[in-house]
Write a protein that holds these residues in place. Structure first.
Motif, PDB file in Angstrom:
ATOM      1  N   GLY A 251      36.011  -5.511  -7.809  1.00  0.00           N
ATOM      2  CA  GLY A 251      35.394  -4.236  -7.426  1.00  0.00           C
ATOM      3  C   GLY A 251      35.142  -4.124  -5.932  1.00  0.00           C
ATOM      4  O   GLY A 251      35.460  -3.099  -5.311  1.00  0.00           O
TER       5      GLY A 251
ATOM      6  N   ARG B 262      36.960  -1.441  -3.391  1.00  0.00           N
ATOM      7  CA  ARG B 262      36.180  -0.500  -2.593  1.00  0.00           C
ATOM      8  C   ARG B 262      36.549  -0.610  -1.118  1.00  0.00           C
ATOM      9  O   ARG B 262      36.750   0.392  -0.428  1.00  0.00           O
ATOM     10  CB  ARG B 262      34.681  -0.773  -2.810  1.00  0.00           C
ATOM     11  CG  ARG B 262      33.755   0.160  -2.077  1.00  0.00           C
ATOM     12  CD  ARG B 262      33.909   1.618  -2.458  1.00  0.00           C
ATOM     13  NE  ARG B 262      33.377   1.932  -3.767  1.00  0.00           N
ATOM     14  CZ  ARG B 262      33.721   2.990  -4.479  1.00  0.00           C
ATOM     15  NH1 ARG B 262      34.600   3.847  -3.989  1.00  0.00           N
ATOM     16  NH2 ARG B 262      33.217   3.226  -5.671  1.00  0.00           N
TER      17      ARG B 262
ATOM     18  N   TYR C  29      31.382   0.353  -8.090  1.00  0.00           N
ATOM     19  CA  TYR C  29      32.719   0.078  -7.542  1.00  0.00           C
ATOM     20  C   TYR C  29      33.778   1.068  -8.044  1.00  0.00           C
ATOM     21  O   TYR C  29      34.706   1.401  -7.318  1.00  0.00           O
ATOM     22  CB  TYR C  29      33.174  -1.340  -7.899  1.00  0.00           C
ATOM     23  CG  TYR C  29      32.226  -2.418  -7.456  1.00  0.00           C
ATOM     24  CD1 TYR C  29      31.896  -2.579  -6.108  1.00  0.00           C
ATOM     25  CD2 TYR C  29      31.647  -3.289  -8.373  1.00  0.00           C
ATOM     26  CE1 TYR C  29      31.017  -3.564  -5.692  1.00  0.00           C
ATOM     27  CE2 TYR C  29      30.773  -4.288  -7.970  1.00  0.00           C
ATOM     28  CZ  TYR C  29      30.449  -4.419  -6.625  1.00  0.00           C
ATOM     29  OH  TYR C  29      29.580  -5.395  -6.222  1.00  0.00           O
TER      30      TYR C  29
END
Length: 416
Positions: free
Chosen positions: A9, A13, A195
């Motif tokens: 995640g 991002r 995320y």
């Protein structure tokens, strides 16, 4: 396990925050298509491992066909990526602009969504299609495929990451959850809200229902594709016969396959035998209501209430007689899933009433429901079909994978 998913995640991002220009995006996609050609043999070998595993597991033949990749399917996957590379950049497009009487200049401009989580089963082409569409629309993607296709999905995502690296783009724009553990899915749905911006499920009813029930992240998708073809009293027999045959039997396993045929009672006597016999001759099982059973000379089973809300995904169809186009519309709105529904008629007024009044995300006139597909819409591909009432609806391609923001400027305006 949560640590692994959180790391994925974080990487997604970070990648999504790095803007990539359109020329680089297209170079990545073209290189990815070349790598699929170059590693053709390796992809087919990995796919064979998955097929052997699926057969050993007792997976049904129609699902094995979804899983299988051959030379032709690989060529189609490659062509789909090339098509996506030729499409316009959907990011930073001004959708609308205007100036207010007080001098405020307002622009509505497209932006990427951010990070997209895709949970899917069987079809490995989803890996390449989704990765290409998400990347071109400026989104990072986390892919979690079914255990039955893990080897094929792994190599397809690995080659995409190679194409990213060779073009000096963060390879974490595309991440594949390399695990057969279903707990990874639960973590994506319930613990990765900071995320993942949106989840797209691609698969059977059980998977989609699970995602809808447990996801804390917004979802784009559909639960079922109970699609209808309505043959109106002003339909032309030959056209109706050809469309129904294609809509039901071209590919019975896709969500755009017709599952219920509706006949107007004015033409049922003349139309039902040639149309339904053509299906029966191809081993299609037919469930009909009492009126149809009176007229149809072939093999027909008695339709029950549950048949009107069944997605067969095989050579089986339910058939009903209706007294009017209004009754057809009401039946579709009651039992349909807002996926794809079609009317066959020469009467433009009836067609227009049908198109405007059914709640479906895709409404068709004199057209096979099997065209419910992003590629056929000219989107280059799709990440899925959405039957949500809120947008996006229908095939979700490049232009549906962006959001928008308002950019406002003025010469020092303050509000009174």
């Amino acid at each position: 396990m949560s640590k692994i998913m959180n790391l994925i995640g974080v990487k997604s991002r970070k990648a999504s925050e790095k803007k990539v220009d359109i020329d680089t995006k297209n170079k990545v996609l073209r290189l990815y298509a070349k790598l699929l050609d170059k590693e053709n043999g390796l992809i087919l070998r990995e796919n064979l491992k998955d097929i052997k595993f699926a057969k050993k597991k007792g997976v049904k033949e129609n699902l094995i066909n979804r899983l299988r990749i051959d030379e032709v399917k690989l060529k189609n996957i490659k062509n789909s990526i090339i098509k996506i590379s030729k499409l316009k950049d959907p990011v930073n497009v001004t959708l609308k602009k205007w100036t207010r009487p007080n001098g405020l200049k307002i622009k509505k401009v497209t932006i990427p969504i951010g990070v997209i989580g895709v949970i899917f089963e069987s079809r490995p082409n989803v890996t390449s299609d989704v990765a290409s569409l998400c990347f071109k629309s400026g989104n990072a993607v986390i892919l979690k495929g079914g255990s039955e296709a893990i080897n094929t999905n792994r190599i397809l995502s690995k080659l995409f990451r190679q194409a990213l690296l060779k073009n000096k783009v963060d390879e974490n724009y595309i991440q594949f959850v390399d695990s057969k553990d279903r707990k990874m899915v639960d973590i994506m749905l319930s613990k990765m809200k900071k995320y993942i911006d949106v989840i797209i499920p691609r698969g059977g009813k059980n998977l989609v229902k699970r995602v809808q029930d447990f996801s804390t992240v917004p979802i784009i998708g559909h639960l079922e594709g109970i699609c209808h073809t309505f043959i109106d009293k002003d339909a032309e027999l030959n056209m109706a016969s050809n469309i129904v045959y294609n809509a039901k039997l071209r590919n019975t396993a896709i969500c755009g396959a017709t599952e219920t045929i509706l006949f107007h009672d004015k033409i049922v006597k003349k139309f039902c035998n040639p149309i339904l016999k053509k299906l029966e001759d191809e081993n299609c099982k037919i469930y009909g209501d009492n009126i149809l059973r009176k007229y149809y000379k072939g093999n027909m089973y008695s339709a029950k209430e549950k048949d009107w809300s069944t997605e067969y995904l095989t050579a089986t169809v339910s058939v009903k007689v209706v007294k009017s186009s209004d009754e057809a519309i009401n039946h579709i709105n009651k039992y349909g899933t807002m996926h794809t529904d079609s009317i066959i008629t020469k009467n433009k007024n009836t067609a227009n009433k049908f198109l405007k009044n059914i709640k479906s995300s895709i409404a068709m006139h004199n057209t096979s429901t099997q065209f419910a597909d992003g590629g056929e819409f000219g989107f280059g591909g799709e990440v899925g079909i959405s039957t949500n009432k809120l947008p996006p609806r229908g095939p979700v391609g490049l232009e549906q994978l962006v959001s928008y923001k308002y950019e406002i400027s003025s010469k020092g305006k303050i509000r009174k």
